[in-house]
Design an enzyme around this catalytic site. Structure first.
Site, short mmCIF file in Angstrom:
data_model
loop_
_atom_site.label_atom_id
_atom_site.label_comp_id
_atom_site.label_asym_id
_atom_site.label_seq_id
_atom_site.Cartn_x
_atom_site.Cartn_y
_atom_site.Cartn_z
N ASN A 64 0.91 -1.11 -0.03
CA ASN A 64 0.09 0.12 0.07
C ASN A 64 0.95 1.18 0.10
O ASN A 64 1.30 1.68 1.01
CB ASN A 64 -1.03 0.02 1.35
N TRP A 65 1.07 2.06 -1.24
CA TRP A 65 1.90 3.13 -1.15
C TRP A 65 1.59 4.21 -0.58
O TRP A 65 2.04 5.36 -0.42
CB TRP A 65 2.35 3.38 -2.54
N LYS A 66 0.05 4.23 -0.27
CA LYS A 66 -0.69 5.22 0.46
C LYS A 66 -0.33 6.63 -0.24
O LYS A 66 -0.17 6.44 -1.44
CB LYS A 66 0.18 5.43 1.75
N HIS A 68 -9.57 1.45 4.55
CA HIS A 68 -8.22 1.40 5.33
C HIS A 68 -8.47 2.11 6.47
O HIS A 68 -9.36 3.20 6.48
CB HIS A 68 -7.19 2.12 4.41
N GLU A 71 -6.72 4.70 7.75
CA GLU A 71 -6.65 6.15 7.54
C GLU A 71 -7.85 6.60 6.86
O GLU A 71 -8.01 7.69 7.21
CB GLU A 71 -5.26 6.19 6.84
N GLU A 117 -5.54 -4.94 10.40
CA GLU A 117 -4.68 -4.11 10.69
C GLU A 117 -4.84 -3.29 11.91
O GLU A 117 -5.52 -2.28 12.03
CB GLU A 117 -4.73 -2.84 9.44
N GLY A 135 2.20 2.10 10.95
CA GLY A 135 3.13 3.16 11.06
C GLY A 135 3.84 3.54 12.19
O GLY A 135 4.47 4.66 12.28
N SER A 171 3.38 -2.24 10.29
CA SER A 171 4.62 -2.45 10.32
C SER A 171 5.19 -3.73 10.09
O SER A 171 6.09 -4.15 10.73
CB SER A 171 5.08 -2.20 12.03
N GLY A 197 2.69 -1.19 4.42
CA GLY A 197 2.87 0.20 4.24
C GLY A 197 4.34 0.60 3.95
O GLY A 197 4.85 0.19 2.91
N GLY A 198 4.76 1.26 4.97
CA GLY A 198 6.18 1.63 4.99
C GLY A 198 7.15 0.64 4.38
O GLY A 198 8.04 0.93 3.49
P1 PGA Z 1 2.84 0.23 7.79
O1 PGA Z 1 1.22 0.31 7.00
O2 PGA Z 1 3.14 -1.29 7.14
O3 PGA Z 1 3.64 1.35 7.66
O4 PGA Z 1 2.42 0.12 9.20
C1 PGA Z 1 0.31 -0.72 6.91
C2 PGA Z 1 -1.00 -0.07 6.58
O5 PGA Z 1 -1.40 0.82 6.70
O6 PGA Z 1 -1.46 -0.89 5.32
#
Ligand code: PGA
Length: 235
Positions: free
Chosen positions: A6-8, A93, A95, A159, A165, A195, A216-217
């Site tokens: 997930n590149w956000k 998601h 966010e 999640e 994050g 994470s 994500g990251g």
């Molecule tokens: P993260 O994000 O790996 O940076 O914790 C995961 C996500 O939000 O899908």
């Protein structure tokens, strides 16, 4: 095993194309792993082009609207995603839920519309730290999972919001427990997110009810994303 990056809000079209070219042959090295990248809307087409026709890496969006078209400023519909080469989408998601007013109802509408259009769906669920501390994890997960359709093209991503994050990862046991609970409610594959990094991917993915990861990251750098996909291939 499914690994989705997930590149956000990272990587415009230029960078997306470059990254896609770097990882396009990854599936041949990570046998048995379905690999997905989820760029921002404007970078989907560039990622698809960078991957080229022969690649087995799939491109999903990060969100989708439930209407096909209309007066819905800022939204993108499933047919539009399909037109630029996306074959799936994330919905719900945390966010989106936290910052953009996404509710269980709108998550359901988005998931249903995406499935109806033929897209794959990664539907995200997860409790906040306060909810976990108040012993509400199962109630929250049950409420979020209840609205999701059972469908062969839908997978759930667990999640925990406190692990996204933050560098804090759920222990393999915590993840396994939540995944087993979700599977007791919904017949589906369940990805873990929060994470995930090359260093912890293998132990998380080795859990019985962990069927992949939403990263994500840890997916933004090609070498890190590759390492996670290769770890998945070894599980
Ligand atoms: P993260 O994000 O790996 O940076 O914790 C995961 C996500 O939000 O899908």
């Amino acid at each position: 095993m499914l690994i989705a990056g997930n590149w956000k809000l990272f990587k415009g079209p230029h960078e997306a194309r470059r990254f896609a070219i770097e990882i396009r042959h990854l599936p041949t090295r990570a046998a048995g792993v379905e690999i997905v990248v989820c760029p921002p809307f404007v970078s989907i087409e560039a990622a698809v082009q960078g991957l080229g026709e022969g690649s087995d890496v799939r491109v999903y969006a990060q969100n989708v609207h439930w209407e096909l078209e209309g007066a819905f400023t800022g939204e993108v519909s499933a047919p539009m995603l399909i037109e630029v080469g996306a074959t799936g989408t994330i919905v719900g998601h945390s966010e989106r839920r936290q910052y953009f007013g996404e509710t269980d109802d709108t998550v359901r509408l988005r998931a249903e519309a995406a499935l109806e259009a033929g897209l794959h769906v990664i539907a995200c669920v997860g409790e906040t730290e306060a909810q976990r501390e108040a012993d509400q994890t199962e109630d929250v997960l049950a409420r979020q999972v209840a609205v999701l359709p059972v469908h062969e093209r839908l997978v759930i991503a667990y999640e925990p919001v406190w692990a996204i994050g933050t560098g804090k990862t759920a222990t393999p046991e915590t993840a396994q427990e939540a995944h087993a609970f979700i599977k007791s409610l919904h017949e589906t594959r369940v990805l873990y997110g929060g994470s995930v990094k090359p260093e912890n991917a293998k132990v998380l993915l080795a859990q019985k009810d962990v069927d992949g990861a939403l990263v994500g990251g840890g997916c933004l750098d090609a070498l890190s994303f590759e390492a996670i996909c290769l770890a998945a291939a070894e599980v």
